[in-house]
Design a protein around this motif. Structure first.
Motif, mmCIF file in Angstrom:
data_model
loop_
_atom_site.group_PDB
_atom_site.id
_atom_site.type_symbol
_atom_site.label_atom_id
_atom_site.label_comp_id
_atom_site.label_asym_id
_atom_site.label_seq_id
_atom_site.Cartn_x
_atom_site.Cartn_y
_atom_site.Cartn_z
ATOM 1 N N SER A 14 -25.208 -13.518 -29.958
ATOM 2 C CA SER A 14 -25.388 -12.663 -28.789
ATOM 3 C C SER A 14 -26.798 -12.794 -28.235
ATOM 4 O O SER A 14 -27.739 -13.111 -28.972
ATOM 5 C CB SER A 14 -25.131 -11.190 -29.160
ATOM 6 O OG SER A 14 -25.341 -10.345 -28.039
ATOM 7 N N SER A 15 -26.938 -12.530 -26.935
ATOM 8 C CA SER A 15 -28.269 -12.450 -26.333
ATOM 9 C C SER A 15 -28.574 -11.045 -25.846
ATOM 10 O O SER A 15 -29.529 -10.826 -25.109
ATOM 11 C CB SER A 15 -28.392 -13.449 -25.168
ATOM 12 O OG SER A 15 -27.436 -13.180 -24.164
ATOM 13 N N GLU A 17 -29.825 -7.065 -26.311
ATOM 14 C CA GLU A 17 -30.943 -6.488 -27.041
ATOM 15 C C GLU A 17 -30.447 -5.843 -28.337
ATOM 16 O O GLU A 17 -29.304 -5.389 -28.434
ATOM 17 C CB GLU A 17 -31.679 -5.451 -26.181
ATOM 18 C CG GLU A 17 -32.296 -6.025 -24.914
ATOM 19 C CD GLU A 17 -33.315 -7.114 -25.197
ATOM 20 O OE1 GLU A 17 -34.011 -7.034 -26.232
ATOM 21 O OE2 GLU A 17 -33.413 -8.057 -24.392
ATOM 22 N N ASP A 18 -31.322 -5.788 -29.346
ATOM 23 C CA ASP A 18 -30.934 -5.329 -30.682
ATOM 24 C C ASP A 18 -30.358 -3.924 -30.701
ATOM 25 O O ASP A 18 -29.341 -3.669 -31.355
ATOM 26 C CB ASP A 18 -32.144 -5.403 -31.624
ATOM 27 C CG ASP A 18 -32.527 -6.830 -31.974
ATOM 28 O OD1 ASP A 18 -31.638 -7.689 -31.991
ATOM 29 O OD2 ASP A 18 -33.723 -7.081 -32.214
ATOM 30 N N LEU A 21 -26.847 -3.864 -29.276
ATOM 31 C CA LEU A 21 -25.920 -4.513 -30.201
ATOM 32 C C LEU A 21 -25.529 -3.590 -31.347
ATOM 33 O O LEU A 21 -24.364 -3.499 -31.722
ATOM 34 C CB LEU A 21 -26.557 -5.788 -30.750
ATOM 35 C CG LEU A 21 -26.525 -7.012 -29.847
ATOM 36 C CD1 LEU A 21 -27.462 -8.084 -30.375
ATOM 37 C CD2 LEU A 21 -25.105 -7.547 -29.716
ATOM 38 N N VAL A 39 -24.475 -9.904 -36.753
ATOM 39 C CA VAL A 39 -24.939 -10.350 -35.445
ATOM 40 C C VAL A 39 -26.196 -11.202 -35.593
ATOM 41 O O VAL A 39 -27.150 -10.823 -36.279
ATOM 42 C CB VAL A 39 -25.247 -9.156 -34.520
ATOM 43 C CG1 VAL A 39 -25.804 -9.654 -33.185
ATOM 44 C CG2 VAL A 39 -23.981 -8.344 -34.271
ATOM 45 N N ARG A 41 -28.916 -12.498 -33.133
ATOM 46 C CA ARG A 41 -29.390 -12.309 -31.765
ATOM 47 C C ARG A 41 -30.357 -13.432 -31.399
ATOM 48 O O ARG A 41 -31.363 -13.649 -32.075
ATOM 49 C CB ARG A 41 -30.075 -10.942 -31.642
ATOM 50 C CG ARG A 41 -30.270 -10.487 -30.200
ATOM 51 C CD ARG A 41 -31.581 -10.948 -29.627
ATOM 52 N NE ARG A 41 -31.663 -10.671 -28.203
ATOM 53 C CZ ARG A 41 -32.605 -11.144 -27.412
ATOM 54 N NH1 ARG A 41 -33.554 -11.913 -27.893
ATOM 55 N NH2 ARG A 41 -32.599 -10.857 -26.128
ATOM 56 N N TRP A 66 -23.152 -12.797 -23.557
ATOM 57 C CA TRP A 66 -24.040 -13.906 -23.239
ATOM 58 C C TRP A 66 -23.895 -14.203 -21.758
ATOM 59 O O TRP A 66 -22.859 -13.919 -21.140
ATOM 60 C CB TRP A 66 -23.654 -15.122 -24.083
ATOM 61 C CG TRP A 66 -24.603 -16.280 -24.047
ATOM 62 C CD1 TRP A 66 -25.947 -16.239 -23.872
ATOM 63 C CD2 TRP A 66 -24.267 -17.665 -24.219
ATOM 64 N NE1 TRP A 66 -26.481 -17.503 -23.931
ATOM 65 C CE2 TRP A 66 -25.460 -18.401 -24.142
ATOM 66 C CE3 TRP A 66 -23.072 -18.356 -24.429
ATOM 67 C CZ2 TRP A 66 -25.505 -19.787 -24.267
ATOM 68 C CZ3 TRP A 66 -23.106 -19.728 -24.560
ATOM 69 C CH2 TRP A 66 -24.317 -20.433 -24.482
#
Length: 313
Positions: A14-15, A17-18, A21, A39, A41, A66
């Motif tokens: 994934s792109s 943000e933490d 997520l 995950v 990131r 993404w």
């Protein structure tokens, strides 16, 4: 959030943000106690490189949020499985692949993260668009992401070009460059700079700003009127994943009412039920928006990034 080492663990790239997520994954695992998600990131451009380098040997199971412009790369498409879900019918046609390789229940929104108090101290107005951001009095107060590395940066460049044309963009960027902005490589770094008192304005996406606002941080979000166009956020499954049924259940959740409500909390546009809505009906922060042409953006990527770099590198 993760259960590393378990044979039944889903590996998600994934792109996002933490913080965002963690919110989604905790809800998926709560609603599906047998699902465990790890995950990884990675920033938008770096994730593209990583997936291509791994190729058929990749061990990930799902793409969990993404940039669609990156996922549309034909080389990436060859690595994706067909996703079959009755929930896909809830999405508008432009938010799902005809062949079932990807879908987009949500979309990224370009935004400015603004420290209004800092601007007030300096006697400066809040910029409402890039044209206003280009005023010389914002010198030393701007942090922006490089579109060659950051999905947020590329979204701003794409939205500006597609809405206003390259001549307008060149004029605006030339003036912004004269303010000597600090250039970074991620969507959240501009927000961090604003948060740490290093700048008054960070160029980013709405998810990064809303993440701070959800924590009670006193920042203001501005959707620039001359770049008010969103980019669909893609989800997909890797061809060859050993956890296809689990992956499909995890991604089914992303089209649920609970997921759509969470997207709204992070300032995303929600794409569902053949309806394109801003996060909150009637919210003045969100002007009327349309989707970028992701396929055209992908074709024009090198040219737009090169044009940007003439001013900022």
């Amino acid at each position: 959030m993760t259960h590393a080492g378990a044979d039944d663990t889903l590996v998600a790239y994934s792109s996002m943000e933490d913080g965002e997520l963690a919110d989604y994954v905790s809800q998926i695992e709560r609603d599906n106690p047998d699902l465990h998600i790890k995950v990884i990131r990675v920033s938008t451009a770096a994730l593209h490189e990583r997936i291509l380098q791994e190729g058929d040997a990749g061990q990930w199971d799902i793409i969990f949020g993404w940039s669609l412009t990156k996922l549309l790369d034909p080389m990436i498409q060859t690595l994706l499985a067909t996703f079959d879900s009755a929930q896909l019918d809830r999405l508008p046609r432009e938010a799902r692949d005809e062949g079932g390789k990807w879908f987009s229940p949500s979309a990224f929104v370009p935004a400015f993260c603004v420290n209004e108090a800092r601007l007030k101290e300096k006697g400066l107005p809040v910029p409402r668009n890039w044209n206003e951001l280009a005023e010389s009095y914002y010198g030393g107060e701007i942090v922006l992401p490089d579109p060659a590395y950051s999905g947020a940066g590329f979204l701003h460049v794409t939205a500006l070009n597609q809405k206003s044309g390259s001549a307008y963009v060149d004029s605006v960027f030339r003036r912004v460059a004269n303010s000597r902005p600090r250039v970074v490589r991620s969507a959240f770094e501009p927000c961090s700079a604003v948060l740490n008192g290093e700048a008054a304005i960070g160029v980013t996406v709405s998810t990064a700003v809303c993440g701070l606002m959800n924590q009670g941080v006193d920042v203001r979000m501005v959707i620039p009127s001359d770049a008010a166009a969103f980019e669909p956020e893609s989800f997909a499954i890797r061809a060859g994943s050993r956890h296809l049924s689990q992956a499909q259940r995890a991604l089914d959740w992303t089209m649920s009412s609970a997921a759509c409500e969470t997207y709204g909390r992070y300032g995303k546009v929600v794409l569902k039920d053949i309806d394109i809505r801003s996060p909150e009906d009637g919210d003045p922060r969100f002007p009327a928006m349309t989707a970028i042409n992701a396929a055209k953006a992908n074709q024009d990527r090198d040219a737009m990034c090169s044009a940007w770099s003439r001013f900022f590198n």
